[in-house]
Design a protein around this motif. Sequence first.
Motif, PDB file in Angstrom:
ATOM      1  N   THR A 105     -10.428 -27.685   2.081  1.00  0.00           N
ATOM      2  CA  THR A 105      -9.324 -26.888   2.609  1.00  0.00           C
ATOM      3  C   THR A 105      -9.582 -25.439   2.236  1.00  0.00           C
ATOM      4  N   SER A 106      -9.320 -24.529   3.162  1.00  0.00           N
ATOM      5  CA  SER A 106      -9.601 -23.125   2.872  1.00  0.00           C
ATOM      6  C   SER A 106      -8.505 -22.223   3.426  1.00  0.00           C
ATOM      7  N   VAL A 107      -8.378 -21.068   2.804  1.00  0.00           N
ATOM      8  CA  VAL A 107      -7.472 -20.010   3.247  1.00  0.00           C
ATOM      9  C   VAL A 107      -8.253 -18.713   3.144  1.00  0.00           C
ATOM     10  N   SER A 108      -8.110 -17.831   4.134  1.00  0.00           N
ATOM     11  CA  SER A 108      -8.852 -16.576   4.092  1.00  0.00           C
ATOM     12  C   SER A 108      -7.986 -15.413   4.557  1.00  0.00           C
ATOM     13  N   ILE A 109      -8.359 -14.229   4.097  1.00  0.00           N
ATOM     14  CA  ILE A 109      -7.726 -12.999   4.554  1.00  0.00           C
ATOM     15  C   ILE A 109      -8.811 -11.947   4.737  1.00  0.00           C
ATOM     16  N   GLU A 110      -8.444 -10.840   5.367  1.00  0.00           N
ATOM     17  CA  GLU A 110      -9.328  -9.686   5.422  1.00  0.00           C
ATOM     18  C   GLU A 110      -8.634  -8.504   4.775  1.00  0.00           C
ATOM     19  N   THR A 111      -9.432  -7.621   4.204  1.00  0.00           N
ATOM     20  CA  THR A 111      -8.900  -6.409   3.611  1.00  0.00           C
ATOM     21  C   THR A 111      -9.920  -5.295   3.765  1.00  0.00           C
ATOM     22  N   PHE A 112      -9.494  -4.073   3.484  1.00  0.00           N
ATOM     23  CA  PHE A 112     -10.360  -2.897   3.624  1.00  0.00           C
ATOM     24  C   PHE A 112     -10.405  -2.161   2.305  1.00  0.00           C
ATOM     25  N   ALA A 113     -11.585  -1.687   1.944  1.00  0.00           N
ATOM     26  CA  ALA A 113     -11.757  -0.853   0.754  1.00  0.00           C
ATOM     27  C   ALA A 113     -12.382   0.464   1.182  1.00  0.00           C
TER      28      ALA A 113
ATOM     29  N   ALA B 119     -18.164  -8.776 -15.827  1.00  0.00           N
ATOM     30  CA  ALA B 119     -17.261  -8.057 -16.723  1.00  0.00           C
ATOM     31  C   ALA B 119     -16.076  -7.458 -15.983  1.00  0.00           C
ATOM     32  N   ARG B 120     -16.210  -7.289 -14.648  1.00  0.00           N
ATOM     33  CA  ARG B 120     -15.144  -6.658 -13.871  1.00  0.00           C
ATOM     34  C   ARG B 120     -14.276  -7.674 -13.115  1.00  0.00           C
ATOM     35  N   ILE B 121     -14.545  -8.955 -13.308  1.00  0.00           N
ATOM     36  CA  ILE B 121     -13.736  -9.972 -12.636  1.00  0.00           C
ATOM     37  C   ILE B 121     -12.239  -9.814 -12.926  1.00  0.00           C
ATOM     38  N   PRO B 122     -11.824  -9.498 -14.160  1.00  0.00           N
ATOM     39  CA  PRO B 122     -10.382  -9.317 -14.405  1.00  0.00           C
ATOM     40  C   PRO B 122      -9.750  -8.200 -13.578  1.00  0.00           C
ATOM     41  N   GLU B 123     -10.562  -7.302 -13.008  1.00  0.00           N
ATOM     42  CA  GLU B 123     -10.011  -6.236 -12.173  1.00  0.00           C
ATOM     43  C   GLU B 123      -9.496  -6.771 -10.843  1.00  0.00           C
ATOM     44  N   TRP B 124     -10.076  -7.905 -10.370  1.00  0.00           N
ATOM     45  CA  TRP B 124      -9.644  -8.404  -9.064  1.00  0.00           C
ATOM     46  C   TRP B 124      -9.155  -9.851  -9.064  1.00  0.00           C
TER      47      TRP B 124
ATOM     48  N   GLY C 122      -7.210  -9.051  -2.808  1.00  0.00           N
ATOM     49  CA  GLY C 122      -7.539  -7.994  -1.854  1.00  0.00           C
ATOM     50  C   GLY C 122      -6.892  -6.674  -2.216  1.00  0.00           C
ATOM     51  N   SER C 123      -5.651  -6.724  -2.664  1.00  0.00           N
ATOM     52  CA  SER C 123      -4.938  -5.504  -3.048  1.00  0.00           C
ATOM     53  C   SER C 123      -5.575  -4.858  -4.271  1.00  0.00           C
TER      54      SER C 123
ATOM     55  N   ALA D 270       0.831  -1.212   0.000  1.00  0.00           N
ATOM     56  CA  ALA D 270       0.000   0.000   0.000  1.00  0.00           C
ATOM     57  C   ALA D 270       0.863   1.259   0.000  1.00  0.00           C
ATOM     58  N   ALA D 271       1.946   1.251   0.781  1.00  0.00           N
ATOM     59  CA  ALA D 271       2.812   2.430   0.850  1.00  0.00           C
ATOM     60  C   ALA D 271       3.498   2.687  -0.486  1.00  0.00           C
ATOM     61  N   MET D 272       3.988   1.633  -1.125  1.00  0.00           N
ATOM     62  CA  MET D 272       4.669   1.804  -2.403  1.00  0.00           C
ATOM     63  C   MET D 272       3.686   2.176  -3.508  1.00  0.00           C
ATOM     64  N   GLU D 273       2.445   1.712  -3.394  1.00  0.00           N
ATOM     65  CA  GLU D 273       1.414   2.164  -4.325  1.00  0.00           C
ATOM     66  C   GLU D 273       1.194   3.672  -4.183  1.00  0.00           C
TER      67      GLU D 273
END
Length: 329
Positions: free
Chosen positions: A171-179, A194-199, A321-322, A17-20
Amino acid sequence: MSKFVRAAQTSQSLSLAAMEEASRLGLREADIEHMFLAMVINDQSAGRALRSLGIDLDSARRAVEKQHEMQLASLGIDASFPEAGRIVFHETDGYEWSKRASDLIAKSGGKGKAGDAAAVLRELVAEPSGLIADILDHLGTTPDALLEHLEQFASPGGAAMPAAAKVKGRTSVSIETFACAPMEAVWELLADPARIPEWEPGIGVIDHASRDATPGTVWQGFAPTSYPDGKPVKVRPKFHRRSIELIAAHQPGSIAWSFGYPDAARSNPILTEFALVTTTGGTQLQIRKSWSRRHGWRGLIALLLRPIQKLFVWIALFQTGSAISRTFR
């Protein structure tokens, strides 16, 4: 979660996030002011503490800009910094931390310190140059007031959402993020095929993306042919085509997509689930990827490889998430 894992994940998320933020100004070195901006959009307790004080990304960016202008004026320089553009970090390379920023992150994970975002924030406001204190002053608060407020969000990592239930045989893996956007806006991004390629980094193009998004509908996607920086992507033929199915959609709180490889006979579809809640300053998301466990001798091999597999899935989740966060910045 161990201290080492928490510190590593915190460092990774803050660094990105900082480098972005630095990339918006054409910089290749992220310093402590960019770290502060990354804190404002952090999903852990530090970010929630800052946002609960009314500090959002726009106001924090303005405060940093104002402080830079005041520093130039104090040197008798009548100039302004270049106007910020869009984030280009993911399209470029050559980024690094300044020494004082990297030292600060290392210090936050030292003996007796948690290494989470709250620990980094405590080190940040105590940084001897006084830069962050001056930025906070522009935002109408002080380091002491912020640290006192931070204690109200004290749990390490401070999960704002309940843990997802485990499903037998998966089996699962999860994270949290903020928008930093309203929940409805985040929902619209995630619910639009149509916006799936964005994330979703593994998909570049989707056929018939304009079709109505109703559960059970299946689309066909294709792997991207190039990275954002223009370099070609090498994809094995059996992983070039993707099946994309909308599994469930409950506006605006949750949505689930299934991604498969129809040309890879032994591959398991991966379920990607999003849970959204409104929080101060935007939306908190929990993102989970899960897949069916194999049985027999293939299951034994999968069990041995599971830690490596989970690492790669975590990287994919982090990228998702990013990308979601970047969309609204």
